[in-house]
Design an enzyme around this catalytic site. Structure first.
Site, PDB file in Angstrom:
ATOM      1  N   HIS A 103       0.816  -1.201  -0.184  1.00  8.67           N
ATOM      2  CA  HIS A 103       0.013  -0.110   0.165  1.00  8.67           C
ATOM      3  C   HIS A 103       0.793   1.342   0.115  1.00  8.67           C
ATOM      4  O   HIS A 103       0.296   2.245   0.405  1.00  8.67           O
ATOM      5  CB  HIS A 103      -1.055  -0.019   1.426  1.00  8.67           C
ATOM      6  CG  HIS A 103      -1.806  -1.118   1.216  1.00  8.67           C
ATOM      7  ND1 HIS A 103      -2.579  -1.532   2.314  1.00  8.67           N
ATOM      8  CD2 HIS A 103      -2.393  -1.889   0.055  1.00  8.67           C
ATOM      9  CE1 HIS A 103      -3.284  -2.475   1.858  1.00  8.67           C
ATOM     10  NE2 HIS A 103      -3.202  -2.928   0.730  1.00  8.67           N
ATOM     11  N   SER A 184      -6.386  -8.211   9.574  1.00 12.54           N
ATOM     12  CA  SER A 184      -7.757  -8.760   9.593  1.00 12.54           C
ATOM     13  C   SER A 184      -7.866  -9.678   8.299  1.00 12.54           C
ATOM     14  O   SER A 184      -8.638 -10.188   8.005  1.00 12.54           O
ATOM     15  CB  SER A 184      -8.467  -7.802   9.730  1.00 12.54           C
ATOM     16  OG  SER A 184      -8.346  -6.810   8.671  1.00 12.54           O
TER      17      SER A 184
HETATM   18  N1  APR Z   1      -0.167  -8.076  17.554  1.00 11.86           N
HETATM   19  C1  APR Z   1      -0.739  -8.351  16.498  1.00 11.86           C
HETATM   20  N2  APR Z   1      -1.927  -8.231  15.867  1.00 11.86           N
HETATM   21  C2  APR Z   1      -2.512  -7.359  16.663  1.00 11.86           C
HETATM   22  C3  APR Z   1      -2.244  -6.869  17.525  1.00 11.86           C
HETATM   23  C4  APR Z   1      -0.840  -7.006  18.184  1.00 11.86           C
HETATM   24  N3  APR Z   1      -0.532  -6.428  19.274  1.00 11.86           N
HETATM   25  N4  APR Z   1      -3.011  -5.507  17.869  1.00 11.86           N
HETATM   26  C5  APR Z   1      -4.069  -5.829  17.150  1.00 11.86           C
HETATM   27  N5  APR Z   1      -3.707  -6.884  16.115  1.00 11.86           N
HETATM   28  C6  APR Z   1      -4.544  -7.275  15.037  1.00 11.86           C
HETATM   29  C7  APR Z   1      -5.935  -7.323  15.095  1.00 11.86           C
HETATM   30  O1  APR Z   1      -6.659  -8.424  15.915  1.00 11.86           O
HETATM   31  C8  APR Z   1      -6.362  -7.231  13.602  1.00 11.86           C
HETATM   32  O2  APR Z   1      -6.551  -8.479  13.074  1.00 11.86           O
HETATM   33  O3  APR Z   1      -4.045  -6.517  13.823  1.00 11.86           O
HETATM   34  C9  APR Z   1      -5.058  -6.580  12.837  1.00 11.86           C
HETATM   35  C10 APR Z   1      -5.508  -5.355  12.137  1.00 11.86           C
HETATM   36  O4  APR Z   1      -6.396  -5.451  11.388  1.00 11.86           O
HETATM   37  P1  APR Z   1      -6.681  -4.182  10.301  1.00 11.86           P
HETATM   38  O5  APR Z   1      -6.863  -2.956  11.259  1.00 11.86           O
HETATM   39  O6  APR Z   1      -8.043  -4.504   9.412  1.00 11.86           O
HETATM   40  O7  APR Z   1      -5.338  -3.850   9.626  1.00 11.86           O
HETATM   41  P2  APR Z   1      -4.686  -4.540   8.261  1.00 11.86           P
HETATM   42  O8  APR Z   1      -5.541  -5.919   8.283  1.00 11.86           O
HETATM   43  O9  APR Z   1      -3.492  -4.188   8.268  1.00 11.86           O
HETATM   44  O10 APR Z   1      -5.755  -3.769   7.082  1.00 11.86           O
HETATM   45  C11 APR Z   1      -5.638  -3.595   6.022  1.00 11.86           C
HETATM   46  O11 APR Z   1      -6.855  -2.010   5.338  1.00 11.86           O
HETATM   47  O12 APR Z   1      -7.559  -0.058   5.947  1.00 11.86           O
HETATM   48  C12 APR Z   1      -6.792  -0.380   5.004  1.00 11.86           C
HETATM   49  O13 APR Z   1      -4.853   0.092   3.615  1.00 11.86           O
HETATM   50  C13 APR Z   1      -5.490  -0.117   4.994  1.00 11.86           C
HETATM   51  O14 APR Z   1      -3.383  -1.621   4.962  1.00 11.86           O
HETATM   52  C14 APR Z   1      -4.707  -1.384   5.574  1.00 11.86           C
HETATM   53  C15 APR Z   1      -5.459  -2.604   5.179  1.00 11.86           C
END
Ligand code: APR
Length: 239
Positions: A103, A184
């Site tokens: 991204h 996620s």
């Molecule tokens: N260690 C590991 N995982 C964690 C922790 C932690 N300390 N804290 C939270 N999480 C997990 C959450 O449980 C969740 O499953 O990190 C994940 C974050 O998910 P999202 O917020 O959906 O982030 P991500 O998967 O990176 O999103 C993907 O979505 O909004 C867009 O472009 C944006 O790159 C991003 C993409």
């Protein structure tokens, strides 16, 4: 061994960068379409520049956490390819060299007109422009090649992700271990990556709230990355 680490916002949470979907997430004070879409950029580029300038400052203040350092340590002993949805540079700052930012990167700027995928350039490859950010981007900052306005090197919603097909296929073929961490895995095209690695012999997933439905065939390590990843790396280093 050939190892692929696929990370999301959860990898950097313990460094102080909030995830997207947890409460208190990054979009809270802004509508996504205002700060992370081509339409938002057209409507109010100053708002978008201010938003990313703040995020740039914030990530510069944050430090890599034990999970980033564990990945860097693993890379000293094995071939590690990082595929990350994160726009921060904490993996690089921990010492990782091979990082593919799906991204984009918060520390880079690109030409608003000529930055996309090669197949979209329509023969105008000469004008591709990207560079390191040295000061916050201002309205009027021009691409030195074509005079276009500079913008953050972020892939916004509605914009295509460069999936590097050839490199990805080679990576999938060679992968012996796949580790998903802190994502996620809901947002496409990244969400499509998990099934692509289904033939990888050893697969792990680290997340405090793993989505079990998506993780058939994975060894799930439930918990924070800063705690789980160093332990997994220690184990892998003994294999
Ligand atoms: N260690 C590991 N995982 C964690 C922790 C932690 N300390 N804290 C939270 N999480 C997990 C959450 O449980 C969740 O499953 O990190 C994940 C974050 O998910 P999202 O917020 O959906 O982030 P991500 O998967 O990176 O999103 C993907 O979505 O909004 C867009 O472009 C944006 O790159 C991003 C993409």
């Amino acid at each position: 061994m050939n190892i692929v680490i696929f990370s999301g916002a959860g990898l950097s949470t313990e460094s102080g960068i909030p995830t997207f979907r947890d409460s208190g997430g990054l979009w809270e004070q802004h509508r996504i379409e205002d700060v992370a879409s081509p339409e938002g950029w057209k409507r109010n580029p100053q708002l978008v520049l201010d938003f990313y300038a703040k995020r740039f400052e914030k990530q510069a203040e944050c430090l890599p956490n034990p999970a980033h350092f564990a990945i860097a340590e693993l890379a000293k002993h094995h071939s590690v390819i990082n595929i990350t949805q994160n726009i921060d540079t904490l993996l690089e700052r921990a010492g990782c060299e091979e990082v593919w930012h799906l991204h984009g990167r918060i520390d880079q700027q690109k030409c608003e007109y000529h930055h996309s995928l090669a197949f979209e350039y329509d023969g105008d490859l000469e004008c591709t422009y990207r560079s390191q950010i040295t000061a916050p981007i201002k309205l009027g900052d021009e691409c030195p090649k074509c005079g276009g306005q500079l913008r953050p090197d972020i892939v916004w919603f509605g914009e295509p992700v460069d999936m590097r097909e050839e490199f990805l296929m080679k990576t999938i073929k060679q992968a012996e271990i796949f580790v998903g961490v802190g994502t996620s895995a809901l947002v496409y095209p990244a969400a499509g990556l998990l099934p692509m690695f289904r033939m990888t012999p050893e697969k792990y997933f680290i997340d405090p709230h793993p989505n079990y439905e998506l993780l058939n065939g994975f060894t799930i390590l439930e918990g924070p990355a800063g705690e789980r990843l160093p332990k997994l790396v220690n184990r892998l280093l003994l294999q």
